[in-house]
Design a protein around this motif. Sequence first.
Motif, PDB file in Angstrom:
ATOM      1  N   ILE A   1       0.860  -1.189   0.000  1.00 19.96           N
ATOM      2  CA  ILE A   1       0.000   0.000   0.000  1.00 19.96           C
ATOM      3  C   ILE A   1       0.894   1.237   0.000  1.00 19.96           C
ATOM      4  CG2 ILE A   1      -1.764   1.296   1.228  1.00 19.96           C
ATOM      5  CD1 ILE A   1      -2.637  -1.323   2.545  1.00 19.96           C
ATOM      6  N   HIS A   2       0.712   2.076  -1.006  1.00 25.41           N
ATOM      7  CA  HIS A   2       1.433   3.352  -1.037  1.00 25.41           C
ATOM      8  C   HIS A   2       0.498   4.437  -0.513  1.00 25.41           C
ATOM      9  CE1 HIS A   2       4.049   6.577  -2.188  1.00 25.41           C
ATOM     10  NE2 HIS A   2       3.112   7.108  -2.974  1.00 25.41           N
ATOM     11  N   CYS A   3       0.954   5.157   0.497  1.00 29.71           N
ATOM     12  CA  CYS A   3       0.156   6.231   1.091  1.00 29.71           C
ATOM     13  C   CYS A   3       0.899   7.548   0.913  1.00 29.71           C
ATOM     14  CB  CYS A   3      -0.080   5.943   2.575  1.00 29.71           C
ATOM     15  SG  CYS A   3      -1.216   7.101   3.378  1.00 29.71           S
ATOM     16  N   CYS A   4       0.234   8.533   0.342  1.00 28.23           N
ATOM     17  CA  CYS A   4       0.863   9.832   0.127  1.00 28.23           C
ATOM     18  C   CYS A   4      -0.078  10.940   0.579  1.00 28.23           C
ATOM     19  CB  CYS A   4       1.247  10.019  -1.343  1.00 28.23           C
ATOM     20  SG  CYS A   4      -0.140   9.942  -2.499  1.00 28.23           S
ATOM     21  N   VAL A   5       0.493  12.102   0.860  1.00 29.39           N
ATOM     22  CA  VAL A   5      -0.282  13.238   1.365  1.00 29.39           C
ATOM     23  C   VAL A   5      -0.250  14.359   0.337  1.00 29.39           C
ATOM     24  CG1 VAL A   5      -0.514  14.927   3.225  1.00 29.39           C
ATOM     25  CG2 VAL A   5       0.336  12.616   3.726  1.00 29.39           C
ATOM     26  N   ILE A   6      -1.424  14.859  -0.031  1.00 37.24           N
ATOM     27  CA  ILE A   6      -1.549  15.952  -0.982  1.00 37.24           C
ATOM     28  C   ILE A   6      -2.081  17.169  -0.240  1.00 37.24           C
ATOM     29  CG2 ILE A   6      -2.426  16.656  -3.231  1.00 37.24           C
ATOM     30  CD1 ILE A   6      -0.772  13.995  -3.143  1.00 37.24           C
ATOM     31  N   ALA A   7      -1.267  18.206  -0.150  1.00 38.70           N
ATOM     32  CA  ALA A   7      -1.621  19.373   0.657  1.00 38.70           C
ATOM     33  C   ALA A   7      -2.281  20.489  -0.145  1.00 38.70           C
ATOM     34  CB  ALA A   7      -0.372  19.914   1.349  1.00 38.70           C
ATOM     35  N   GLY A   8      -2.284  20.362  -1.458  1.00 34.98           N
ATOM     36  CA  GLY A   8      -2.734  21.466  -2.288  1.00 34.98           C
ATOM     37  C   GLY A   8      -4.223  21.488  -2.594  1.00 34.98           C
ATOM     38  N   ASN A   9      -4.574  22.287  -3.603  1.00 33.69           N
ATOM     39  CA  ASN A   9      -5.961  22.469  -4.001  1.00 33.69           C
ATOM     40  C   ASN A   9      -6.374  21.432  -5.041  1.00 33.69           C
ATOM     41  OD1 ASN A   9      -4.724  23.315  -6.360  1.00 33.69           O
ATOM     42  ND2 ASN A   9      -5.009  25.492  -5.933  1.00 33.69           N
ATOM     43  N   THR A  10      -7.496  21.644  -5.684  1.00 38.24           N
ATOM     44  CA  THR A  10      -8.022  20.667  -6.642  1.00 38.24           C
ATOM     45  C   THR A  10      -7.028  20.384  -7.765  1.00 38.24           C
ATOM     46  OG1 THR A  10     -10.323  21.271  -6.197  1.00 38.24           O
ATOM     47  CG2 THR A  10      -9.867  20.203  -8.304  1.00 38.24           C
ATOM     48  N   GLY A  11      -6.402  21.420  -8.299  1.00 36.31           N
ATOM     49  CA  GLY A  11      -5.422  21.218  -9.359  1.00 36.31           C
ATOM     50  C   GLY A  11      -4.265  20.356  -8.909  1.00 36.31           C
TER      51      GLY A  11
ATOM     52  N   TYR B   1      -2.681  11.871 -11.304  1.00 30.86           N
ATOM     53  CA  TYR B   1      -2.042  11.389 -12.533  1.00 30.86           C
ATOM     54  C   TYR B   1      -0.683  10.752 -12.216  1.00 30.86           C
ATOM     55  CZ  TYR B   1      -0.395  11.135 -17.320  1.00 30.86           C
ATOM     56  OH  TYR B   1       0.082  10.668 -18.518  1.00 30.86           O
ATOM     57  N   ASP B   2       0.078  11.391 -11.336  1.00 27.44           N
ATOM     58  CA  ASP B   2       1.391  10.854 -10.957  1.00 27.44           C
ATOM     59  C   ASP B   2       1.251   9.485 -10.295  1.00 27.44           C
ATOM     60  OD1 ASP B   2       2.627  13.100 -11.940  1.00 27.44           O
ATOM     61  OD2 ASP B   2       2.851  14.068  -9.985  1.00 27.44           O
TER      62      ASP B   2
ATOM     63  N   LEU C   1      -1.264   7.327 -10.639  1.00 26.70           N
ATOM     64  CA  LEU C   1      -1.688   6.356 -11.645  1.00 26.70           C
ATOM     65  C   LEU C   1      -0.488   5.903 -12.477  1.00 26.70           C
ATOM     66  CD1 LEU C   1      -4.975   8.136 -12.749  1.00 26.70           C
ATOM     67  CD2 LEU C   1      -4.869   5.858 -11.719  1.00 26.70           C
ATOM     68  N   SER C   2       0.392   6.842 -12.801  1.00 26.19           N
ATOM     69  CA  SER C   2       1.609   6.511 -13.552  1.00 26.19           C
ATOM     70  C   SER C   2       2.520   5.612 -12.732  1.00 26.19           C
ATOM     71  CB  SER C   2       2.352   7.799 -13.948  1.00 26.19           C
ATOM     72  OG  SER C   2       1.545   8.622 -14.772  1.00 26.19           O
ATOM     73  N   ARG C   3       2.567   5.850 -11.415  1.00 26.34           N
ATOM     74  CA  ARG C   3       3.369   4.991 -10.539  1.00 26.34           C
ATOM     75  C   ARG C   3       2.835   3.555 -10.567  1.00 26.34           C
ATOM     76  NH1 ARG C   3       6.101   6.203  -5.699  1.00 26.34           N
ATOM     77  NH2 ARG C   3       5.032   8.234  -5.567  1.00 26.34           N
ATOM     78  N   LEU C   4       1.522   3.423 -10.465  1.00 24.62           N
ATOM     79  CA  LEU C   4       0.912   2.088 -10.487  1.00 24.62           C
ATOM     80  C   LEU C   4       1.141   1.387 -11.822  1.00 24.62           C
ATOM     81  CD1 LEU C   4      -2.408   2.940  -8.640  1.00 24.62           C
ATOM     82  CD2 LEU C   4      -0.656   1.360  -7.821  1.00 24.62           C
ATOM     83  N   GLU C   5       1.175   2.155 -12.898  1.00 23.69           N
ATOM     84  CA  GLU C   5       1.439   1.588 -14.220  1.00 23.69           C
ATOM     85  C   GLU C   5       2.840   0.985 -14.297  1.00 23.69           C
ATOM     86  OE1 GLU C   5      -0.594   1.900 -17.644  1.00 23.69           O
ATOM     87  OE2 GLU C   5      -1.631   1.238 -15.832  1.00 23.69           O
ATOM     88  N   LYS C   6       3.789   1.614 -13.605  1.00 24.42           N
ATOM     89  CA  LYS C   6       5.195   1.217 -13.718  1.00 24.42           C
ATOM     90  C   LYS C   6       5.644   0.242 -12.639  1.00 24.42           C
ATOM     91  CE  LYS C   6       6.353   5.765 -15.648  1.00 24.42           C
ATOM     92  NZ  LYS C   6       7.049   7.051 -15.378  1.00 24.42           N
ATOM     93  N   ASP C   7       4.983   0.269 -11.482  1.00 25.41           N
ATOM     94  CA  ASP C   7       5.468  -0.493 -10.326  1.00 25.41           C
ATOM     95  C   ASP C   7       4.430  -1.507  -9.859  1.00 25.41           C
ATOM     96  OD1 ASP C   7       6.683  -1.441  -8.068  1.00 25.41           O
ATOM     97  OD2 ASP C   7       6.987   0.512  -7.119  1.00 25.41           O
TER      98      ASP C   7
END
Length: 199
Positions: A46-56, A63-64, A66-72
Motif C-alpha cells: 500500500i502506497h500512502c501519500c499526502v496531498i496538501a494542495g488544491n483541486t489542481g 495522474y502521478d 496512476l503513472s506509478r501504479l502503471e510502472k510499479d
Amino acid sequence: MNLPSLNAQADQNTHFIEATMKWVDDIVIRHNFCPFASYVRTPNQIHCCVIAGNTGDVLEALYDELSRLEKDNNVATTLMVLSNSVFADFDEYLDVLAIAEAMLNDWGFSSKYQLASFHPHYMFEGSDTDAPENFTNRSPYPILHIIRERDISRFMKNENDAEKIYTHNIAKAKELGCPYFLEALSKIKAENTVKDSEK
C-alpha cells in the motif's frame, strides 16, 4: 531559512500517513470491511501519500500516482490523503472526487483503475447523518483510494461477492454502533498527533 517549515511539513505528512495506516489496520482490516486489504498490507504493498494542495494539485498528484501504479507492480494500491482543510467539507470533497473520476476516464485509465472514497463525514446518499453504516467509509482524513480493477476481479468473481461484502459491512457497522467508531477514529488521530509532537 526554510528548514523549519520543511521539517514541520514532513512531520505533518508523517502524522497523516500514520493515522491513515492505523485506520486501515484497526478498522478496515480488523473488521473485514475490505476482504482483500490484508493481502496487500502484509507484505506492505500500500502506497500512502499526502496531498496538501488544491483541486489542481490533487489532480496532478492523481495522474502521478496512476503513472506509478502503471510502472510499479510492487504497489498494489494507493491511498491519497487530502490534507488541505478545504476538503474537510464533504461537499468540497465530493466535487474533487467527481472531477477525479472524470479525469480517470479522460486519461484512459478507467478500464484499469477505479476510485474508492473515504471521508471523516462520509454519508451514503439517502442515509441519516448518524447512521452507523456511514462509518464503513469514514476515515480520519479525506482519502482518494486508487484500486486496480484486476485486483477487484481477482477477489470478486461475481456480483454476489460485492453484495456479500456490502451486507457484511452494514451489519458489522450496526453491531459496533456509532459510539465505537467515533471513539476509535478520535483515538487514532490523537495517538498519532502525540507521536508527532514527541519527535
